[in-house]
Design a protein around this motif. Structure first.
Motif, PDB file in Angstrom:
ATOM      1  N   ALA A 179       0.829  -1.208   0.000  1.00  9.45           N
ATOM      2  CA  ALA A 179       0.000   0.000   0.000  1.00  9.45           C
ATOM      3  C   ALA A 179       0.866   1.261   0.000  1.00  9.45           C
ATOM      4  N   ASP A 180       1.926   1.269   0.817  1.00 12.77           N
ATOM      5  CA  ASP A 180       2.810   2.438   0.882  1.00 12.77           C
ATOM      6  C   ASP A 180       3.537   2.654  -0.449  1.00 12.77           C
ATOM      7  N   ILE A 181       3.976   1.553  -1.078  1.00  7.13           N
ATOM      8  CA  ILE A 181       4.683   1.658  -2.356  1.00  7.13           C
ATOM      9  C   ILE A 181       3.760   2.207  -3.429  1.00  7.13           C
ATOM     10  N   VAL A 182       2.555   1.655  -3.506  1.00 11.25           N
ATOM     11  CA  VAL A 182       1.580   2.104  -4.514  1.00 11.25           C
ATOM     12  C   VAL A 182       1.265   3.580  -4.334  1.00 11.25           C
ATOM     13  N   GLU A 183       1.030   3.997  -3.096  1.00 17.72           N
ATOM     14  CA  GLU A 183       0.702   5.401  -2.816  1.00 17.72           C
ATOM     15  C   GLU A 183       1.862   6.315  -3.222  1.00 17.72           C
ATOM     16  N   HIS A 184       3.100   5.911  -2.893  1.00 14.96           N
ATOM     17  CA  HIS A 184       4.279   6.729  -3.183  1.00 14.96           C
ATOM     18  C   HIS A 184       4.480   6.902  -4.686  1.00 14.96           C
ATOM     19  N   VAL A 185       4.400   5.812  -5.440  1.00  8.36           N
ATOM     20  CA  VAL A 185       4.638   5.869  -6.891  1.00  8.36           C
ATOM     21  C   VAL A 185       3.483   6.581  -7.603  1.00  8.36           C
ATOM     22  N   ALA A 186       2.254   6.300  -7.161  1.00  6.69           N
ATOM     23  CA  ALA A 186       1.094   6.957  -7.781  1.00  6.69           C
ATOM     24  C   ALA A 186       1.147   8.465  -7.577  1.00  6.69           C
ATOM     25  N   ALA A 187       1.793   8.906  -6.496  1.00  6.87           N
ATOM     26  CA  ALA A 187       1.921  10.340  -6.207  1.00  6.87           C
ATOM     27  C   ALA A 187       3.175  10.941  -6.842  1.00  6.87           C
ATOM     28  N   ASN A 188       3.753  10.238  -7.836  1.00 11.19           N
ATOM     29  CA  ASN A 188       4.861  10.754  -8.647  1.00 11.19           C
ATOM     30  C   ASN A 188       6.230  10.564  -7.990  1.00 11.19           C
ATOM     31  N   GLY A 189       6.329   9.599  -7.065  1.00 14.65           N
ATOM     32  CA  GLY A 189       7.612   9.349  -6.397  1.00 14.65           C
ATOM     33  C   GLY A 189       8.370   8.199  -7.037  1.00 14.65           C
ATOM     34  N   ASP A 190       9.707   8.294  -7.059  1.00 12.88           N
ATOM     35  CA  ASP A 190      10.544   7.182  -7.513  1.00 12.88           C
ATOM     36  C   ASP A 190      10.730   6.199  -6.356  1.00 12.88           C
ATOM     37  N   ALA A 191      10.923   4.909  -6.709  1.00  8.99           N
ATOM     38  CA  ALA A 191      11.051   3.900  -5.656  1.00  8.99           C
ATOM     39  C   ALA A 191      11.982   2.780  -6.087  1.00  8.99           C
ATOM     40  N   LEU A 192      12.717   2.248  -5.109  1.00  8.01           N
ATOM     41  CA  LEU A 192      13.463   1.001  -5.278  1.00  8.01           C
ATOM     42  C   LEU A 192      12.825  -0.011  -4.334  1.00  8.01           C
ATOM     43  N   VAL A 193      12.317  -1.102  -4.905  1.00  8.90           N
ATOM     44  CA  VAL A 193      11.565  -2.088  -4.131  1.00  8.90           C
ATOM     45  C   VAL A 193      12.325  -3.410  -4.107  1.00  8.90           C
ATOM     46  N   LEU A 194      12.679  -3.858  -2.917  1.00 11.18           N
ATOM     47  CA  LEU A 194      13.300  -5.170  -2.733  1.00 11.18           C
ATOM     48  C   LEU A 194      12.314  -6.029  -1.958  1.00 11.18           C
ATOM     49  N   MET A 195      11.773  -7.028  -2.639  1.00 10.81           N
ATOM     50  CA  MET A 195      10.691  -7.832  -2.085  1.00 10.81           C
ATOM     51  C   MET A 195      10.854  -9.263  -2.579  1.00 10.81           C
ATOM     52  N   PRO A 196      10.692 -10.260  -1.719  1.00  8.35           N
ATOM     53  CA  PRO A 196      10.932 -11.638  -2.159  1.00  8.35           C
ATOM     54  C   PRO A 196       9.946 -12.090  -3.236  1.00  8.35           C
ATOM     55  N   THR A 197      10.375 -13.054  -4.024  1.00 11.47           N
ATOM     56  CA  THR A 197       9.493 -13.645  -5.030  1.00 11.47           C
ATOM     57  C   THR A 197       8.239 -14.165  -4.336  1.00 11.47           C
ATOM     58  N   GLY A 198       7.094 -13.878  -4.935  1.00  7.46           N
ATOM     59  CA  GLY A 198       5.839 -14.270  -4.314  1.00  7.46           C
ATOM     60  C   GLY A 198       5.304 -13.236  -3.346  1.00  7.46           C
ATOM     61  N   GLY A 199       6.056 -12.135  -3.166  1.00  9.01           N
ATOM     62  CA  GLY A 199       5.634 -11.104  -2.220  1.00  9.01           C
ATOM     63  C   GLY A 199       4.676 -10.082  -2.808  1.00  9.01           C
ATOM     64  N   GLY A 200       4.434 -10.163  -4.125  1.00  9.96           N
ATOM     65  CA  GLY A 200       3.482  -9.251  -4.762  1.00  9.96           C
ATOM     66  C   GLY A 200       4.117  -8.014  -5.357  1.00  9.96           C
ATOM     67  N   LYS A 201       5.325  -8.160  -5.949  1.00 16.94           N
ATOM     68  CA  LYS A 201       6.004  -7.002  -6.547  1.00 16.94           C
ATOM     69  C   LYS A 201       5.212  -6.426  -7.718  1.00 16.94           C
ATOM     70  N   SER A 202       4.628  -7.294  -8.538  1.00 13.59           N
ATOM     71  CA  SER A 202       3.952  -6.818  -9.750  1.00 13.59           C
ATOM     72  C   SER A 202       2.861  -5.804  -9.444  1.00 13.59           C
ATOM     73  N   LEU A 203       2.113  -6.045  -8.373  1.00 12.36           N
ATOM     74  CA  LEU A 203       1.037  -5.114  -8.009  1.00 12.36           C
ATOM     75  C   LEU A 203       1.579  -3.724  -7.689  1.00 12.36           C
ATOM     76  N   CYS A 204       2.841  -3.664  -7.247  1.00 13.08           N
ATOM     77  CA  CYS A 204       3.431  -2.389  -6.844  1.00 13.08           C
ATOM     78  C   CYS A 204       3.618  -1.437  -8.019  1.00 13.08           C
ATOM     79  N   TYR A 205       3.695  -1.975  -9.252  1.00 10.54           N
ATOM     80  CA  TYR A 205       3.738  -1.074 -10.413  1.00 10.54           C
ATOM     81  C   TYR A 205       2.466  -1.155 -11.253  1.00 10.54           C
ATOM     82  N   GLN A 206       1.761  -2.286 -11.199  1.00 10.13           N
ATOM     83  CA  GLN A 206       0.549  -2.411 -12.008  1.00 10.13           C
ATOM     84  C   GLN A 206      -0.551  -1.471 -11.525  1.00 10.13           C
ATOM     85  N   ILE A 207      -0.738  -1.388 -10.207  1.00  7.63           N
ATOM     86  CA  ILE A 207      -1.814  -0.541  -9.692  1.00  7.63           C
ATOM     87  C   ILE A 207      -1.510   0.948  -9.893  1.00  7.63           C
ATOM     88  N   PRO A 208      -0.286   1.452  -9.623  1.00  6.88           N
ATOM     89  CA  PRO A 208      -0.008   2.858  -9.945  1.00  6.88           C
ATOM     90  C   PRO A 208      -0.217   3.167 -11.436  1.00  6.88           C
TER      91      PRO A 208
END
Length: 602
Positions: free
Chosen positions: A22-51
């Motif tokens: 939720a924090d990642i999606v909010e940050h990127v959707a609000a025009n912020g750059d992000a580096l996301v380190l998240m294990p496989t299966g942790g839901g990384k795709s949603l972090c860019y698909q939803i924004p």
């Protein structure tokens, strides 16, 4: 305007965000750059698909593998998302049509390889389009220290230079501290917010066994721990891949080879079968797997030691993406270390890179020879503290230790007196007093240490020498010769005692990875419903010409089995069923559930 949560629930069918999503999606959707380190299966795709769905325009996803693009686009299309990819599998007419859709604002997400993204033609296309975000997937590919280096990734800083006002999100499942610094530097992400999730994959059971007829050990593991399951077996060479796949086929295992030496059509055919068929084992070099979205891979097995813990973590992470129980099993011996050291020394890379590769290999060996919880060692490598997991071979069957001080002195003395240039096999022969042809040729039967180690078994000597290498008391030359290192001095002087692991029975260690059912089916009634749900999924997948998990993953079917919904409304509440999938497949699965309920309600 839709909210992030409403898109998550209605499009993707999940009730709530997990972890930092939720924090990642909010940050990127609000025009912020992000580096996301998240294990496989942790839901990384949603972090860019939803924004991308929240912001006006199309999200551009930089992806290194064609297979990943195809899988992601298939899955998104099933959800009603306007997604497409541009890669070499498309002809000119198809590619032009997709480019026109981008220009017309008719795409939500477009997947593209870095090579195409960097062309002047594509950069011009981007300038004429409305872009929502840039997502750089598998961002560890930027690192020359890493395990999947792709030179094109280094040039992706051009996105920041050419499109400074469009947010960028770089994502990876594995990166040690050095690799993270390089990602930030290479991609010009100095101002980006870093989101670092736990690297722990609690559903994966880790196990390592000493190499002793590895084919038979693998077969024992497959038949006892994962009969009929889909999985990946990694080998170091193409030849080993071919031989292992053929041998498994002869043993009745549905196995296929995959390596860069196969022609493109064969590789694609084997990958497609692995993705779309149940119970398929793929035997591969590490060229296979990055970006594979198959969530129901139940095991990853290594027949050779990986080059680094990052590579090992990335490869084992392909198991259990759906969060259900999975295994990471490996067999290894000192010969693996010798082979990898030789590859490092002969690689022709600069000395600094060789030095780092040696350190990474040492860390990998330390993991294999760990005296306690493997998960703690693995997470510590990624700068994360952890308590014993209770779910690895060493936690489930704690190894016995013994006072090996005297035995170690004997081994160190033998290495020294024989000239510090012979391999483990010859050193053990001296200790056990074996008069081999090589022994007579070298005259080592006259050494004072000849035969002084007969009170210790050969297997225990092998383990002892590996542990001495892992603790940096003994070094291994590129040709396999053992030599003393400074750390052994205290033991030789009598200033330090050593407790080492005692050799365990292989079968006991293998049983630590014994079958942990994906779904616990206690009754014939449960087994019958599970089979019916899977058969319904298989039929729909064949109709749609997509992998079965694109319809619904095992985790969603498991929830159906547990909740037994009897209406479309109740079915909609199952995790993984969004609006579009309910509309497409709800009545089919509801019919299966209702029919089963009527039969067993009588």
């Amino acid at each position: 305007m839709p909210t992030a949560l409403s898109i998550l629930q209605h499009t993707f069918g999940y009730p709530a965000f997990r972890g930092q999503q939720a924090d990642i999606v909010e940050h990127v959707a609000a025009n912020g750059d992000a580096l996301v380190l998240m294990p496989t299966g942790g839901g990384k795709s949603l972090c860019y698909q939803i924004p991308a769905l929240l912001r006006p325009g199309c999200g551009i996803v930089v992806s290194p593998l064609i297979a990943l693009m195809q899988d992601q686009v298939d899955a998104l299309t099933q959800l009603g998302v306007r997604a497409a990819f541009l890669n070499s599998t498309l002809d000119l007419q198809e590619a032009n049509a997709i480019e026109q859709r981008l220009l017309n604002g008719e795409l939500d997400l477009l997947y593209v390889a870095p090579e195409r993204l960097l062309t002047p033609r594509f950069q011009s296309l981007l300038r004429r389009s409305q872009i929502a975000i840039f997502a750089i997937d598998e961002a560890h590919c930027v690192s020359q220290w890493g395990h999947d280096f792709r030179p094109e990734y280094i040039q992706l800083s051009v996105l920041h230079e050419n499109f400074p006002d469009i947010p960028r999100i770089a994502l990876t499942a594995t990166a040690d501290h050095l690799t993270r610094l390089e990602i930030v530097d290479r991609l010009a992400l100095q101002e980006a917010k870093v989101f670092l999730s736990s690297f722990d994959r609690p559903n994966i059971r880790y196990a390592v066994v000493e190499k002793d007829n590895p084919r038979k050990q693998l077969l024992y593991f497959l038949r006892n721990a994962h009969p009929g399951d889909a999985g990946i077996v990694y080998c170091l060479s193409r030849k080993k891949v071919e031989e292992t796949a053929k041998w498994l086929q002869e043993q009745g295992i549905r196995a296929l080879p995959y390596h860069a030496g196969l022609d493109a059509s064969t590789r694609q055919a084997h990958q497609t079968r692995f993705l779309r068929e149940d119970n398929m084992v793929i035997v591969a070099t590490v060229a296979f797997g990055m970006g594979i979205d198959k969530p129901d891979v139940r095991f990853v097995a290594h027949l050779n030691l990986p080059k680094s813990l990052e590579g090992y973590y990335q490869e084992t992470g392909r198991a259990g993406r759906d969060g259900l129980p999975a295994s990471a099993w490996m067999t290894y011996g000192l010969q693996d270390v010798i082979l990898l050291r030789e590859m490092i020394e002969q690689s022709g890379t600069p000395d600094e890179i060789k030095r780092i590769e040696r350190q990474k290999l040492d860390a990998m060996l330390g993991y294999c020879e760990a005296p306690s919880c493997r998960r703690q060692v693995l997470l510590h490598y990624f700068s994360e503290d952890a308590t014993p997991c209770g779910n690895c071979d060493l936690c489930l069957n704690p190894p016995q230790t013994w006072d090996a001080t005297t035995a170690v002195r004997k081994a160190l003395s033998t290495i020294y007196r024989s000239g510090q240039r012979y391999g483990a096999g010859h050193v053990i022969d001296i200790l056990l007093g074996r008069e081999t042809a090589k022994m007579r040729e070298c005259g080592h039967q006259h050494l004072s240490t000849f035969g002084i180690g007969k009170d210790v078994s050969e297997a225990q000597w092998r383990s002892t020498l590996r542990q001495l290498v892992a603790t940096a008391m003994v070094g291994v030359s590129e040709h396999g010769g053992l030599h003393l290192l400074d750390a052994c001095r205290a033991v030789l002087r009598g200033e330090q005692t050593l407790q080492l692991r005692r050799v365990s029975d292989d079968k006991q260690i293998i049983s630590a990875g014994s079958k942990t059912a994906t779904v616990t089916l206690d009754t014939d009634e449960e087994r019958e419903l599970w089979a019916a749900l899977r058969q319904c999924r298989k039929h729909l997948a064949e109709e749609q010409n997509v992998p079965a998990y694109v319809i619904f993953g095992d985790a969603t079917l498991k929830h159906m089995l547990e909740k037994r919904p009897q209406s479309l409304e109740a079915l909609h509440a199952i995790s993984g069923i969004g609006d579009m999938k309910l509309e497409k497949y709800g009545t089919d699965f509801l019919a299966v559930l209702q029919r089963h309920h009527k039969i067993h309600a009588l």
